[in-house]
Design a protein around this motif. Structure first.
Motif, short mmCIF file in Angstrom:
data_model
loop_
_atom_site.label_atom_id
_atom_site.label_comp_id
_atom_site.label_asym_id
_atom_site.label_seq_id
_atom_site.Cartn_x
_atom_site.Cartn_y
_atom_site.Cartn_z
N ALA A 1 0.83 -1.20 0.00
CA ALA A 1 0.00 0.00 0.00
C ALA A 1 0.87 1.26 0.00
O ALA A 1 0.40 2.35 0.31
N CYS A 2 2.15 1.09 -0.35
CA CYS A 2 3.02 2.27 -0.44
C CYS A 2 3.76 2.28 -1.78
O CYS A 2 4.61 3.12 -2.02
N GLY A 3 3.47 1.29 -2.63
CA GLY A 3 4.09 1.28 -3.96
C GLY A 3 5.45 0.61 -4.02
O GLY A 3 6.14 0.70 -5.03
N HIS A 4 5.84 -0.10 -2.97
CA HIS A 4 7.16 -0.74 -3.01
C HIS A 4 7.18 -1.90 -4.01
O HIS A 4 8.25 -2.29 -4.48
N ASP A 5 5.99 -2.45 -4.34
CA ASP A 5 5.93 -3.44 -5.43
C ASP A 5 6.36 -2.78 -6.74
O ASP A 5 7.10 -3.38 -7.54
N SER B 1 14.44 6.61 -5.21
CA SER B 1 13.22 7.30 -5.63
C SER B 1 12.02 6.73 -4.89
O SER B 1 12.05 5.61 -4.41
N HIS B 2 10.97 7.54 -4.83
CA HIS B 2 9.67 7.03 -4.36
C HIS B 2 8.63 7.39 -5.40
O HIS B 2 8.68 8.45 -6.01
N ILE B 3 7.68 6.47 -5.58
CA ILE B 3 6.60 6.70 -6.52
C ILE B 3 5.45 7.40 -5.79
O ILE B 3 5.24 7.17 -4.58
ZN LIG Z 1 7.02 3.91 0.91
#
Ligand SMILES: [Zn+2]
Length: 426
Positions: free
Chosen positions: A140-144, A200-202
């Motif tokens: 639920a944080c986009g780490h996938d 980076s973070h999405i």
């Molecule tokens: Zn995150």
């Protein structure tokens, strides 16, 4: 191969990874997935204590680790692989081009959030059949997405090895949530030879089509678990014989929330959980506070920590109870290297999907990539972090979080573009 030909790989991997989310320090099935791919593509894969220093692990719960190992066995992960991890998740893929040049590291975080994914039939993971199969846990944080971008970048690097120089390290970091994992990855020394570090973070503050190349406002933070131990007694017969841990914890909470602001920059303090007591007529002998402090700079965060420790100790003395403090997570501030910001701007400018390149924007949270960046810069390297915009369906960490998958392509093009700039044959 054209960059667009990697899109299917980006989406497929993301959807596979989305189905088995694992919380921090338990990502054995995930690490196996990542390591197998890297190895198949010719990477040297570093595991276990080569990438994580056990003494520097924060917030690692042995019971949860054992559950993660068991789940990995049930997923068919081999005993041989689990042994190679030494009980520590995460891995680093190393590729040497065989030509002299810089060492570049790219970091992707791999853990999930303890939240149950929504049942809403319109939620795309439900619609397209790739929802979380791990009850109570979700990417639920986009780490996938981060992992798929990392893997696809790794594959592109192999396909384009002849046009590259130097060495490349693909860092898959465990336990980013609660900023727990990076401290141990940094301490392992695996990044000490790195000249250029990129993370980076999405999503976050940026919409699809936007890339933030110089985010600021990474708050320094320290997470603590505090326990108070007193003495139980009958609340009617002899309350005087008890030592009230609940009272100490409540007094500490009120005082923690009242720590004076700091004149030199932002501060935060939160007590998120207070658990105490065993029964109505028993003087409560145990209490636990789950808390955090934040500060705009390391010095301000240290001020918050010091004030907090004084209060925690003072309340223990006041109520005649013992106390214990465990550090569960840490992150620091970071400032992008100007040369790398210039490169990021140039790369973003070549990506057709990017309509807006934002220089500075408030990141407004904590990220433990900052600890990796700090380690790299302390050893003479350069570091930068950017935000890959995405159209989010909900806020990060919410049960209906999702991003539009074309955003993965922007992230992939940013990373591969930076690899070309830094390691490309001149
Ligand atoms: Zn995150």
């Amino acid at each position: 191969m054209a960059l667009s030909s990697y899109y299917k790989q980006l989406v497929d991997q993301r959807r596979e990874l989305h189905q088995w989310p694992e919380p921090g320090w338990t990502e054995f099935t995930t690490t196996n997935y990542l390591a197998r791919k890297l190895k198949a593509w010719g990477y040297e894969v570093l595991l276990g204590t080569k990438v994580v220093k056990p003494e520097a692990c924060l917030g690692r719960d042995e019971k949860e680790v054992q559950a993660g190992l068991q789940a990995a066995r049930e997923h068919g992960v081999s005993e041989e692989f689990l042994k190679a991890t030494e009980g520590y998740t995460g891995c680093v893929g190393v590729l040497d081009t065989g030509r002299p040049g810089p060492t570049m590291a790219m970091r992707f975080d791999i853990d999930c959030i303890p939240v149950q994914e929504t049942d809403d039939p319109n939620h795309i993971p439900n619609k397209d059949g790739f929802r979380s199969k791990h009850n109570g846990f979700m990417h639920a944080c986009g780490h996938d997405c981060h992992m798929s971008i990392g893997l696809t970048t790794a594959k592109w690097i192999v396909d384009n090895k002849d046009s590259l120089t130097g060495r490349i390290k693909i860092v898959f970091q465990p336990a980013e949530e609660g900023v727990r994992g990076a401290n141990a990855v940094a301490a392992s020394g695996v990044l000490d030879d790195v000249d250029y570090f990129l993370g980076s973070h999405i999503g976050m503050v940026a919409k699809y089509g936007e890339v933030v190349i110089d985010p600021w406002g990474f708050l320094c933070t320290t997470k603590y678990d505090v326990t108070y131990d007193g003495k139980p007694a009958h609340a009617g017969v002899e309350p005087n014989a008890g030592r009230n841990a609940l009272a100490a914890a409540c007094a500490a909470t009120m005082q923690l929330l009242g720590i004076p602001r700091h004149g030199s920059g932002m501060t935060r303090v939160n007590v998120g959980i207070l658990q105490a007591g065993t029964g109505r007529n028993v003087i409560p002998a145990h209490a636990k506070l789950v808390m955090e402090v934040r500060g705009e700079t390391a010095a301000i965060n240290d001020y918050m920590s010091e004030q907090a420790m004084n209060i925690i100790k003072g309340c223990a003395i006041s109520y005649g109870v013992k106390y214990d403090v465990r550090t569960m997570g840490a992150a620091c501030d970071m400032k992008n290297d100007p040369e790398m910001v210039k490169m990021l701007r140039e790369v973003a400018g070549t990506i057709p999907e990017v309509k807006q390149i934002t220089g500075e924007a408030n990141f407004g949270g904590s990220e433990d990539a900052s600890l990796l960046a700090k380690r790299v810069t302390e050893h003479g390297g350069k570091a930068a972090f950017f935000v890959t915009g995405a159209d989010r369906k909900a806020g990060h960490h919410q049960f209906n979080f999702d991003v539009n998958e074309p955003a993965l392509d922007v992230g992939f093009r940013m990373f591969t573009g930076m690899v070309k700039k830094i390691c490309g044959r001149k």
